[in-house]
Design an enzyme around this catalytic site. Structure first.
Site, PDB file in Angstrom:
ATOM      1  N   ASP A 190     -68.950 112.110   4.670  1.00 50.93           N
ATOM      2  CA  ASP A 190     -68.771 110.688   4.331  1.00 50.93           C
ATOM      3  C   ASP A 190     -70.113 110.037   3.802  1.00 50.93           C
ATOM      4  OD1 ASP A 190     -67.235 108.238   3.673  1.00 50.93           O
ATOM      5  OD2 ASP A 190     -66.808 108.075   5.412  1.00 50.93           O
ATOM      6  N   GLU A 203     -58.027 104.875   6.535  1.00 53.36           N
ATOM      7  CA  GLU A 203     -59.022 105.007   7.192  1.00 53.36           C
ATOM      8  C   GLU A 203     -59.088 104.058   8.437  1.00 53.36           C
ATOM      9  OE1 GLU A 203     -62.615 103.959   5.337  1.00 53.36           O
ATOM     10  OE2 GLU A 203     -64.065 104.712   6.750  1.00 53.36           O
TER      11      GLU A 203
HETATM   12  N1  HPA Z   1     -65.020 103.758   3.473  1.00 56.30           N
HETATM   13  C1  HPA Z   1     -64.843 103.024   2.748  1.00 56.30           C
HETATM   14  N2  HPA Z   1     -65.978 102.575   1.870  1.00 56.30           N
HETATM   15  C2  HPA Z   1     -67.066 103.310   1.927  1.00 56.30           C
HETATM   16  C3  HPA Z   1     -67.222 104.413   2.725  1.00 56.30           C
HETATM   17  C4  HPA Z   1     -66.128 104.544   3.881  1.00 56.30           C
HETATM   18  O1  HPA Z   1     -65.933 105.428   4.502  1.00 56.30           O
HETATM   19  N3  HPA Z   1     -68.435 104.886   2.836  1.00 56.30           N
HETATM   20  C5  HPA Z   1     -68.899 104.227   1.679  1.00 56.30           C
HETATM   21  N4  HPA Z   1     -68.141 103.320   1.039  1.00 56.30           N
HETATM   22 ZN    ZN Z   2     -65.753 107.450   2.114  1.00 56.80          ZN
END
Ligand code: HPA
Ligand code: ZN
Length: 329
Positions: free
Chosen positions: A277, A199
């Site tokens: 998400d 990410e």
């Molecule tokens: N990334 C990492 N941890 C998380 C996210 C995310 O998008 N949303 C909730 N916890």
């Molecule tokens: Zn996530």
């Protein structure tokens, strides 16, 4: 049928949704009042102003703070029920949701309240309007592995309700390798594994999730395009990447939706689909993610169809169910 109608009317699966991230400001105030808990916001406008993030870390701070209003089983039920109603509204017919038990047990909340509230709401949604679902328990990667082992132990009693384990929270500095032993134990106990990787973190974290945690899916994974060999591997094995476009913009992974690499991922034949998400924080649920991404990247109806088919193909539904839904798109 216009692409917009096609998006709205098609059956869809959602595979990357944090149930705590579906907590709408209105519900936050309601639950804060019900549980007599102080929150650092005066009103909804105040909340919306605070949802201006620079990166993942700045979001997580508010996300964990807001989750503190969830106390009783009924709170987790209400939270999940509100999301289930969104699914109905958006023609999401199957959802695989994450929950973050350590964010609650570390505040003294009983693990059983959390899982039972979520599970009962999903059962009601199945009964009332046929929504199918899976629950995935995430380990918080900013905590140590021993805390993960403790929560896994608690989850064993609820194996009938939890299908898999995942890894979320602050990515940078907390590589998948930190949780190698924990995931080994989870697999031994028949949990499917997934992990957030790539990410904000480097392609190396995606390699680690694949090779050390034996994941069936990568959550986000958008950084994979920086590593040609990795793209080849992900494409060859059709490893699903659960992409979340509006999240990536809100957390500044990409500047603008026009800069998102989802179309490039599709061009490289990666197994990817669109997800929301943390929709209450990132400005929209699944349909809005699909519609805005389609507009920004000028995706064709065929490309949208591929994304929707991929959402079912990548799910943990059985093969027969997958085929049934895909035939209805
Ligand atoms: N990334 C990492 N941890 C998380 C996210 C995310 O998008 N949303 C909730 N916890
Ligand atoms: Zn996530």
């Amino acid at each position: 049928m216009s692409i917009l109608e096609f998006i709205k009317k098609s059956p869809k699966a959602e595979l990357h949704l944090h149930i705590e991230g579906s907590l709408e400001p209105e519900q936050m105030f309601k639950l804060a009042k019900r549980n007599n808990i102080q929150i650092p916001f005066k009103n909804i406008v105040d909340v919306k102003k605070a949802y201006n993030f620079n990166n993942l870390e700045s979001f997580l701070k508010i996300y964990y703070e807001s989750a503190k209003i969830l106390i009783n089983e009924q709170d987790f039920f209400d939270l999940t029920w509100a999301y289930a109603l969104k699914c109905k509204e958006e023609n999401i017919v199957h959802t695989e949701i994450f929950f973050d038990p350590q964010a609650h047990t570390d505040r003294g909340i009983d693990f059983d309240f959390v899982i039972n509230g979520i599970y009962k709401a999903l059962q009601k949604a199945k009964k009332d309007f046929g929504l199918s679902s899976k629950i995935i328990m995430c380990f918080l990667r900013h905590l140590d592995e021993s805390s993960g082992f403790k929560i896994l132990e608690k989850a064993l009693k609820h194996k009938d309700k939890i299908c898999g384990v995942g890894l979320d929270s602050s990515e940078l500095g907390h590589p998948p390798s930190k949780f190698k032993k924990l995931f080994k134990k989870a697999i031994k106990n028949n949990f499917i594994t997934v992990a957030h990787a790539g990410e904000e973190g480097p392609p190396e974290y995606i390699w680690e999730a694949l090779n050390l945690l034996n994941v069936k899916r990568i959550d986000h994974g958008v950084q994979c395009l920086k590593d040609e060999k990795l793209v080849e591997e992900l494409s060859k094995n059709q490893i699903p990447l659960t992409v979340c476009p509006l999240s990536n913009i809100k957390l500044r992974v990409f500047d603008k939706l026009k800069d998102h690499n989802l179309k490039k991922m599709l061009d490289k034949k990666l197994m990817t689909m669109v997800n929301s998400d943390d929709p209450a924080y990132f400005g929209g649920y699944l349909n809005k993610n699909l519609i805005e991404t389609q507009t920004a990247l000028n995706l064709s109806q065929e490309e949208i169809k591929t994304l929707l088919i991929n959402s079912f193909k990548s799910s943990f539904l059985d093969e027969k169910k997958k085929e049934e839904w895909i035939s209805k798109i």
